[in-house]
Design a protein around this motif. Structure first.
Motif, mmCIF file in Angstrom:
data_model
loop_
_atom_site.group_PDB
_atom_site.id
_atom_site.type_symbol
_atom_site.label_atom_id
_atom_site.label_comp_id
_atom_site.label_asym_id
_atom_site.label_seq_id
_atom_site.Cartn_x
_atom_site.Cartn_y
_atom_site.Cartn_z
ATOM 1 N N ALA A 214 -27.174 13.937 37.352
ATOM 2 C CA ALA A 214 -26.330 15.201 37.306
ATOM 3 C C ALA A 214 -26.333 15.668 36.075
ATOM 4 N N SER A 215 -26.853 14.714 35.023
ATOM 5 C CA SER A 215 -26.341 14.979 33.539
ATOM 6 C C SER A 215 -27.007 16.506 33.115
ATOM 7 N N ASN A 216 -27.962 16.782 33.362
ATOM 8 C CA ASN A 216 -28.758 17.799 32.922
ATOM 9 C C ASN A 216 -27.754 19.253 33.374
ATOM 10 N N GLU A 217 -27.339 19.116 34.751
ATOM 11 C CA GLU A 217 -26.531 20.311 35.003
ATOM 12 C C GLU A 217 -25.292 20.173 34.526
ATOM 13 N N ILE A 218 -24.644 19.047 34.081
ATOM 14 C CA ILE A 218 -23.235 19.020 33.529
ATOM 15 C C ILE A 218 -23.508 19.607 32.170
ATOM 16 N N ALA A 219 -24.429 19.148 31.413
ATOM 17 C CA ALA A 219 -24.669 19.570 30.104
ATOM 18 C C ALA A 219 -24.787 21.059 30.151
ATOM 19 N N LEU B 235 -17.237 15.448 23.559
ATOM 20 C CA LEU B 235 -17.155 14.936 24.588
ATOM 21 C C LEU B 235 -16.728 13.578 24.411
ATOM 22 N N ILE B 236 -15.644 12.962 25.483
ATOM 23 C CA ILE B 236 -14.936 11.885 25.105
ATOM 24 C C ILE B 236 -15.053 10.797 26.027
ATOM 25 N N GLY B 237 -15.322 9.520 25.258
ATOM 26 C CA GLY B 237 -15.453 8.268 26.328
ATOM 27 C C GLY B 237 -14.500 7.658 26.344
ATOM 28 N N PRO B 238 -13.776 7.148 27.283
ATOM 29 C CA PRO B 238 -12.696 6.309 27.398
ATOM 30 C C PRO B 238 -12.725 4.965 26.937
ATOM 31 N N ASP B 239 -13.847 4.405 26.906
ATOM 32 C CA ASP B 239 -13.968 2.968 26.541
ATOM 33 C C ASP B 239 -15.576 2.736 26.139
ATOM 34 N N ALA B 240 -15.843 1.734 25.347
ATOM 35 C CA ALA B 240 -17.216 1.291 24.920
ATOM 36 C C ALA B 240 -18.007 1.432 26.210
ATOM 37 N N GLU B 241 -17.608 1.114 27.376
ATOM 38 C CA GLU B 241 -18.810 0.953 28.588
ATOM 39 C C GLU B 241 -19.160 2.386 28.739
ATOM 40 N N SER B 242 -18.447 3.225 28.604
ATOM 41 C CA SER B 242 -18.769 4.787 29.055
ATOM 42 C C SER B 242 -19.849 5.308 27.950
ATOM 43 N N GLU B 243 -20.065 4.579 26.909
ATOM 44 C CA GLU B 243 -20.653 5.469 25.589
ATOM 45 C C GLU B 243 -22.118 5.874 25.844
ATOM 46 N N GLN B 244 -22.804 4.970 26.867
ATOM 47 C CA GLN B 244 -24.117 5.128 27.099
ATOM 48 C C GLN B 244 -24.531 6.638 27.995
ATOM 49 N N TRP B 245 -23.328 6.818 29.116
ATOM 50 C CA TRP B 245 -23.405 7.719 29.895
ATOM 51 C C TRP B 245 -22.661 9.212 29.196
ATOM 52 N N VAL B 246 -21.961 8.910 28.224
ATOM 53 C CA VAL B 246 -21.348 10.088 27.831
ATOM 54 C C VAL B 246 -22.226 10.688 26.595
ATOM 55 N N SER B 247 -22.835 9.597 25.720
ATOM 56 C CA SER B 247 -23.800 9.995 24.634
ATOM 57 C C SER B 247 -25.112 10.863 25.420
ATOM 58 N N ASP B 248 -25.431 10.330 26.686
ATOM 59 C CA ASP B 248 -26.603 11.034 27.224
ATOM 60 C C ASP B 248 -26.182 12.523 27.292
ATOM 61 N N VAL B 249 -25.032 12.748 27.893
ATOM 62 C CA VAL B 249 -24.566 14.375 28.506
ATOM 63 C C VAL B 249 -24.339 14.892 27.311
ATOM 64 N N ALA B 250 -23.804 14.320 26.180
ATOM 65 C CA ALA B 250 -23.480 15.121 24.776
ATOM 66 C C ALA B 250 -24.712 15.340 24.139
#
Length: 297
Positions: free
Chosen positions: A147-152, A164-179
């Motif tokens: 869904a990342s394309n549609e969210i972006a 965009l905010i990542g709550p922790d290091a684990e979320s970085e890969q996912w958040v950076s992709d959308v960003a």
């Protein structure tokens, strides 16, 4: 081959969108319970020689599974060429290993169960943690949609000056992709441990983003605790109230109200689970992927 869509209860809106985009008919069926609690299934449309697409998102899965199983087998008994499952939210993906002695790996059991009655499965961003691909637990052709394309796209079109905010290091890969897809900056909250019970959470580059609109993005919003805690950290750092975005609106218990009570600006989810927060429609990409997958069965 003609396509006919069947909506399991609660999935009517998505089914109607898919039918238009796939140029397919919507089938009629009667699904109800007998007084003794057993499931009754009757298909009222002609399915002979057609590809049956069953639309059923699988949050609260236990009550949905038997009607789905009966619908698929009934369609086959009436001459359907194939039965394809569209499950935008896919349950039983977290128990992908034995955490405690005596447990079963239910993600594998659930995969075998569905693979036994459906000819294909299409889903959106399933929780693949220790499983590298859906094919490891499903023995049928599958499509995993992201869904990342549609969210972006939504962020681009609707949110002014986002960060965009990542709550922790684990979320970085996912958040950076959308960003990256949104062409927006992102930051990840940092935890500084001063002792066993003394952990400080800091917001890096805070001065740079004081005037930005914080956007919290996650795949599943279940208890919403992570988003609520992150909102508190942003508030303490002097940032504006965030917009909270998720793919799957699970919202267990009072989670939805609890998140609003945390003083957020907005809550937006994709339409994988019907919910009042749905603001991002994924039916275009679902229709495209299901159509392509049917040609490979």
């Amino acid at each position: 081959m003609k396509t006919i869509l069947f909506s399991l209860p609660g999935n009517q809106e998505l089914t109607e969108l898919l039918a238009k985009k796939m140029d397919a008919e919507i089938g009629e069926c009667s699904l109800r319970k007998f007084p003794d609690g057993e499931s009754y299934t009757r298909i009222l449309s002609d399915v002979k020689g057609k590809c049956v697409v069953m639309v059923c998102t699988l949050h609260n899965p236990d009550e949905k599974l038997l009607p789905l199983y009966f619908l698929s087998h009934t369609a086959k008994s009436l001459g359907a060429m194939c039965t394809c499952l569209v499950a935008p939210y896919l349950a039983y993906m977290r128990q992908d290993k034995v955490f405690h002695e005596g447990e079963g790996v239910t993600s594998t059991f659930f995969g075998k169960l569905i693979s036994g009655f459906a000819d294909s499965i299409t889903t959106i961003d399933p929780h693949l943690h220790r499983i590298s691909s859906l094919g490891e637990v499903y023995d049928i052709p599958n499509r995993v949609i992201h869904a990342s394309n549609e969210i972006a796209k939504y962020i681009n079109q609707n949110i002014h000056n986002p960060v965009l905010i990542g709550p922790d290091a684990e979320s970085e890969q996912w958040v950076s992709d959308v960003a990256k897809k949104a062409g927006a900056p992102f930051i990840v909250l940092e935890k500084v441990r001063h002792g066993d019970r003394d952990v400080e959470v800091s917001v890096p580059y805070i001065d740079k983003y004081k005037e930005s609109t914080p956007v919290l993005v996650d795949d599943i919003i279940s208890t919403a605790r992570t988003m609520i805690e992150t909102t508190e950290h942003l508030k303490n750092a002097g940032m504006k109230p965030p917009i909270c975005m998720g793919i799957h609106a699970v919202f267990s218990g009072n989670a939805y109200q609890d998140l609003w009570d945390a003083d957020v600006k907005d809550i937006i989810t994709c339409n994988t689970i019907p919910h009042q927060s749905n603001g991002i429609d994924l039916s275009d990409i679902i229709a495209k992927e299901v159509t392509e997958l049917m040609h490979h069965i």
